[in-house]
Design an enzyme around this catalytic site. Sequence first.
Site, PDB file in Angstrom:
ATOM      1  N   LYS A 139       0.153   4.293  -0.246  1.00 16.34           N
ATOM      2  CA  LYS A 139      -0.449   5.492   0.365  1.00 16.34           C
ATOM      3  C   LYS A 139      -0.174   6.704  -0.528  1.00 16.34           C
ATOM      4  O   LYS A 139      -0.150   6.567  -1.743  1.00 16.34           O
ATOM      5  CB  LYS A 139       0.070   5.659   1.801  1.00 16.34           C
ATOM      6  CG  LYS A 139      -0.127   4.354   2.613  1.00 16.34           C
ATOM      7  CD  LYS A 139       0.122   4.492   4.083  1.00 16.34           C
ATOM      8  CE  LYS A 139      -0.102   3.135   4.757  1.00 16.34           C
ATOM      9  NZ  LYS A 139       0.094   3.177   6.207  1.00 16.34           N
ATOM     10  N   ASN A 149       0.873  -1.176   0.000  1.00 15.76           N
ATOM     11  CA  ASN A 149       0.000   0.000   0.000  1.00 15.76           C
ATOM     12  C   ASN A 149       0.909   1.225   0.000  1.00 15.76           C
ATOM     13  O   ASN A 149       1.515   1.546   1.011  1.00 15.76           O
ATOM     14  CB  ASN A 149      -0.891  -0.027   1.248  1.00 15.76           C
ATOM     15  CG  ASN A 149      -1.740   1.224   1.378  1.00 15.76           C
ATOM     16  OD1 ASN A 149      -1.785   2.053   0.463  1.00 15.76           O
ATOM     17  ND2 ASN A 149      -2.404   1.360   2.506  1.00 15.76           N
ATOM     18  N   SER A 207       3.887  -2.271  10.296  1.00 13.29           N
ATOM     19  CA  SER A 207       5.344  -2.306  10.506  1.00 13.29           C
ATOM     20  C   SER A 207       5.988  -3.643  10.127  1.00 13.29           C
ATOM     21  O   SER A 207       6.932  -4.083  10.795  1.00 13.29           O
ATOM     22  CB  SER A 207       5.697  -1.918  11.948  1.00 13.29           C
ATOM     23  OG  SER A 207       5.266  -0.595  12.218  1.00 13.29           O
ATOM     24  N   HIS A 224      -9.347   0.934   5.248  1.00 13.95           N
ATOM     25  CA  HIS A 224      -8.049   1.197   5.892  1.00 13.95           C
ATOM     26  C   HIS A 224      -8.237   2.148   7.078  1.00 13.95           C
ATOM     27  O   HIS A 224      -9.047   3.066   7.023  1.00 13.95           O
ATOM     28  CB  HIS A 224      -7.067   1.785   4.878  1.00 13.95           C
ATOM     29  CG  HIS A 224      -5.662   1.750   5.369  1.00 13.95           C
ATOM     30  ND1 HIS A 224      -5.183   2.689   6.271  1.00 13.95           N
ATOM     31  CD2 HIS A 224      -4.651   0.879   5.159  1.00 13.95           C
ATOM     32  CE1 HIS A 224      -3.924   2.387   6.563  1.00 13.95           C
ATOM     33  NE2 HIS A 224      -3.585   1.294   5.904  1.00 13.95           N
ATOM     34  N   GLU A 254      -5.014  -5.095  10.488  1.00 18.35           N
ATOM     35  CA  GLU A 254      -3.973  -4.095  10.712  1.00 18.35           C
ATOM     36  C   GLU A 254      -4.244  -3.379  12.035  1.00 18.35           C
ATOM     37  O   GLU A 254      -5.037  -2.431  12.079  1.00 18.35           O
ATOM     38  CB  GLU A 254      -3.964  -3.065   9.579  1.00 18.35           C
ATOM     39  CG  GLU A 254      -3.685  -3.658   8.215  1.00 18.35           C
ATOM     40  CD  GLU A 254      -3.150  -2.597   7.242  1.00 18.35           C
ATOM     41  OE1 GLU A 254      -2.065  -2.830   6.698  1.00 18.35           O
ATOM     42  OE2 GLU A 254      -3.794  -1.552   7.068  1.00 18.35           O
ATOM     43  N   GLY A 280       3.164  -1.159   4.278  1.00 14.13           N
ATOM     44  CA  GLY A 280       3.158   0.279   4.017  1.00 14.13           C
ATOM     45  C   GLY A 280       4.566   0.768   3.721  1.00 14.13           C
ATOM     46  O   GLY A 280       5.067   0.629   2.605  1.00 14.13           O
ATOM     47  N   GLY A 281       5.224   1.320   4.726  1.00  9.47           N
ATOM     48  CA  GLY A 281       6.541   1.946   4.547  1.00  9.47           C
ATOM     49  C   GLY A 281       7.546   1.085   3.797  1.00  9.47           C
ATOM     50  O   GLY A 281       8.236   1.567   2.884  1.00  9.47           O
TER      51      GLY A 281
HETATM   52  P1  13P Z   1       3.322   0.253   7.722  1.00  6.96           P
HETATM   53  O1  13P Z   1       3.854  -1.016   7.097  1.00  6.96           O
HETATM   54  O2  13P Z   1       4.045   1.497   7.265  1.00  6.96           O
HETATM   55  O3  13P Z   1       3.198   0.145   9.204  1.00  6.96           O
HETATM   56  O4  13P Z   1       1.821   0.447   7.155  1.00  6.96           O
HETATM   57  C1  13P Z   1       0.934  -0.626   7.164  1.00  6.96           C
HETATM   58  C2  13P Z   1      -0.273  -0.232   6.421  1.00  6.96           C
HETATM   59  O5  13P Z   1      -1.011   0.664   6.804  1.00  6.96           O
HETATM   60  C3  13P Z   1      -0.556  -0.935   5.156  1.00  6.96           C
HETATM   61  O6  13P Z   1      -1.842  -0.663   4.707  1.00  6.96           O
END
Ligand code: 13P
Length: 250
Positions: free
Chosen positions: A11, A9, A213, A95, A167, A234-235
């Site tokens: 974002k 994702n 994470s 989300h 999540e 995410g990151g």
């Molecule tokens: P992180 O992996 O940055 O914690 O984000 C998870 C997320 O929100 C994926 O949709």
Amino acid sequence: MRKKIVAGNWKMHKNAEQTEDLLNDLIAKIPTDTAATVIVAPTFINLASAVEHLQFTNIEVAAQNVHQAESGAFTGEISADMLKSVGVDIVILGHSERRAIFNETDALIANKVGTALEHDMTVIFCFGEELKDRQSKNHFNIVENQLRDGLFQIEAKDWEKVILAYEPVWAIGTGETASPEQAQEMHEFIRETVRKNYGNDIAENVSILYGGSVKPENAKEIFSKPDVDGGLIGGAALKADDFVAIVNAI
Ligand code: 13P
């Protein structure tokens, strides 16, 4: 059949050029025979080019949102038909950032799920408790309510188009991951909740991803748990080497 899935994702990150660069890196580095279904979710504006770019690869493209209406006076919004028309068949819904920052309620999310399924799209349905819920030991209730109010209006036949993504909000973007045991405990509860409402076959076949994470260092241990079928990243999805390492951890 329950699938192993790693989804990124992105974002609100990556402009057009950066999107192309990251996709090129992923195409070069993700093994063509990977055991994982790999999905990336760039921003709306880069979806059409991403679909084109990934046409002859094993990487699929998802949108990060969709509007619930077919069309109309909804300035700034994107419909399911628009997504389908550029080749996007998957959408992330529910989300926690959309729930918290854009005030999306369970009822609205349920509506969006209905629209996406009517358009034969696959839904990555996100849900998870906040820190205060876990501290007050209310996390199982919260998760059960989110499933009931946002998703359990769907028919049994729709489940082949649904991927679940647990999540926990306290683990998103914080560097704090749920322990593999915490993830497994909740995923088992989620599968059991699906079983109670829809029966054994659907519960056994639905993929339940963990998000929050996930990094190359912790992915393997989390993915090794029996009810964790992959991750929503995410990151770490923004760096090719990290994302590829997580894909390879499957
Ligand atoms: P992180 O992996 O940055 O914690 O984000 C998870 C997320 O929100 C994926 O949709």
